[in-house]
Design a protein around this motif. Structure first.
Motif, mmCIF file in Angstrom:
data_model
loop_
_atom_site.group_PDB
_atom_site.id
_atom_site.type_symbol
_atom_site.label_atom_id
_atom_site.label_comp_id
_atom_site.label_asym_id
_atom_site.label_seq_id
_atom_site.Cartn_x
_atom_site.Cartn_y
_atom_site.Cartn_z
ATOM 1 N N SER A 21 53.251 39.458 30.093
ATOM 2 C CA SER A 21 53.187 40.781 30.718
ATOM 3 C C SER A 21 53.512 40.698 32.201
ATOM 4 O O SER A 21 54.115 41.631 32.762
ATOM 5 N N ALA A 22 53.150 39.604 32.849
ATOM 6 C CA ALA A 22 53.521 39.406 34.251
ATOM 7 C C ALA A 22 55.036 39.249 34.375
ATOM 8 O O ALA A 22 55.658 39.854 35.246
ATOM 9 N N VAL A 23 55.627 38.451 33.497
ATOM 10 C CA VAL A 23 57.085 38.278 33.504
ATOM 11 C C VAL A 23 57.773 39.623 33.322
ATOM 12 O O VAL A 23 58.743 39.941 34.015
ATOM 13 N N VAL A 46 43.274 32.497 34.740
ATOM 14 C CA VAL A 46 44.235 33.605 34.800
ATOM 15 C C VAL A 46 45.253 33.329 35.897
ATOM 16 O O VAL A 46 46.465 33.476 35.703
ATOM 17 N N HIS A 47 44.771 32.889 37.039
ATOM 18 C CA HIS A 47 45.635 32.585 38.175
ATOM 19 C C HIS A 47 46.664 31.512 37.808
ATOM 20 O O HIS A 47 47.848 31.629 38.146
ATOM 21 N N GLY A 97 49.392 20.560 35.913
ATOM 22 C CA GLY A 97 48.614 21.774 35.699
ATOM 23 C C GLY A 97 47.152 21.507 35.412
ATOM 24 O O GLY A 97 46.782 20.444 34.925
ATOM 25 N N GLN A 98 46.329 22.488 35.729
ATOM 26 C CA GLN A 98 44.886 22.385 35.527
ATOM 27 C C GLN A 98 44.436 22.903 34.163
ATOM 28 O O GLN A 98 43.316 22.631 33.746
ATOM 29 N N LEU A 117 45.848 34.800 26.885
ATOM 30 C CA LEU A 117 46.386 34.238 28.121
ATOM 31 C C LEU A 117 47.914 34.279 28.110
ATOM 32 O O LEU A 117 48.544 34.638 29.107
ATOM 33 N N TRP A 118 48.502 33.931 26.964
ATOM 34 C CA TRP A 118 49.967 33.962 26.843
ATOM 35 C C TRP A 118 50.479 35.390 26.951
ATOM 36 O O TRP A 118 51.498 35.643 27.594
ATOM 37 N N CYS A 119 49.767 36.337 26.340
ATOM 38 C CA CYS A 119 50.167 37.749 26.434
ATOM 39 C C CYS A 119 50.086 38.240 27.871
ATOM 40 O O CYS A 119 50.968 38.975 28.330
#
Length: 179
Positions: A129-131, A155-156, A31-32, A123-125
Motif C-alpha cells: 500500500s505504501a508502494v 511497521v517502520h 534487516g531487523q 505487513l506485506w499488504c
C-alpha cells in the motif's frame, strides 16, 4: 561463485543511484525483521513496483530463503493490494462520502485466509500500500498490525523496504527506457 538476487540487483544499479544501492544493502542485507517478514515484504514490494529486473532478482533471493507457501502469500499480497489500493484510493480521492457506504463487491478472501501468519500478510499488504500510495489501506493495515501488538519499529522497517525497493525499480526502469 556468481552473484545472485540482492547482489545482482545492487550491481545493476548505476553509479548515480549509490544511495539506493547502499540502502538496499542495509535494509535487506542487514534487516531487523525476521527473515519471513523481511523477504516476504521485499518480494511483495518488488512485484508492486513493477520492474522485471527487481522482481526477478528479489524473487530469486526470496525463493531461496522462504517456503513455497510464503512466496505464494507474498505474491498474493501484491496481487490483492494492486486491486484494493486502486479501489480504496479512488473512493477516497473522489471525496464524496456517499461512496464510503457502498460495498466493494470485490472478492478479497485471501486477506482473511492468506496461508501464512496473519501479521506477516498484513505487513506485506501495508508495504505494498505504501508502494501504491493508498492512504486508506495504509491506515487500515497499520491499525490492524498495531492492534495485533506489532511495534512501530516493525511497521517502520517494512516502509523502509518498500521505499528502497521502489527506488531500485524506478531507477532500473529509467535506465532500461533511456538506454
Amino acid at each position: 561463485m556468481p552473484e545472485l538476487g540482492l547482489d545482482t540487483l545492487k550491481a545493476a544499479l548505476p553509479e548515480y543511484a549509490k544511495d539506493t544501492k547502499l540502502n538496499l544493502g542495509s535494509v535487506l542485507g542487514n534487516g531487523q525483521l525476521p527473515e519471513q517478514q523481511l523477504w516476504g515484504t521485499a518480494l511483495a514490494c518488488a512485484i508492486a513496483a513493477g520492474n522485471a529486473t527487481v522482481t526477478a532478482e528479489l524473487a530469486a533471493e526470496a525463493t531461496d530463503r522462504l517456503k513455497p507457501e510464503v512466496v505464494r502469500a507474498a505474491k498474493a499480497a501484491a496481487s490483492i493490494m494492486a486491486m484494493n489500493n486502486v479501489y480504496y484510493r479512488a473512493k477516497h480521492l473522489i471525496g464524496d462520502p456517499e461512496y464510503q457506504s457502498l460495498p466493494a463487491g470485490l472478492r478479497m478472501t485471501v486477506i482473511g485466509r492468506p496461508g501464512v501468519d496473519k501479521v506477516d500478510f498484513e505487513l506485506w499488504c501495508l508495504a505494498v500500500s505504501a508502494v501504491n500510495g493508498c492512504g486508506t489501506c495504509l491506515e487500515s493495515h497499520e491499525k490492524t498490525l498495531r492492534e495485533a501488538g506489532v511495534p512501530r519499529g516493525t511497521v517502520h522497517d517494512a516502509l523502509r523496504i518498500a521505499a528502497v525497493v521502489t527506488a531500485a525499480a524506478t531507477t532500473l526502469s529509467a535506465e532500461q527506457a533511456l538506454g
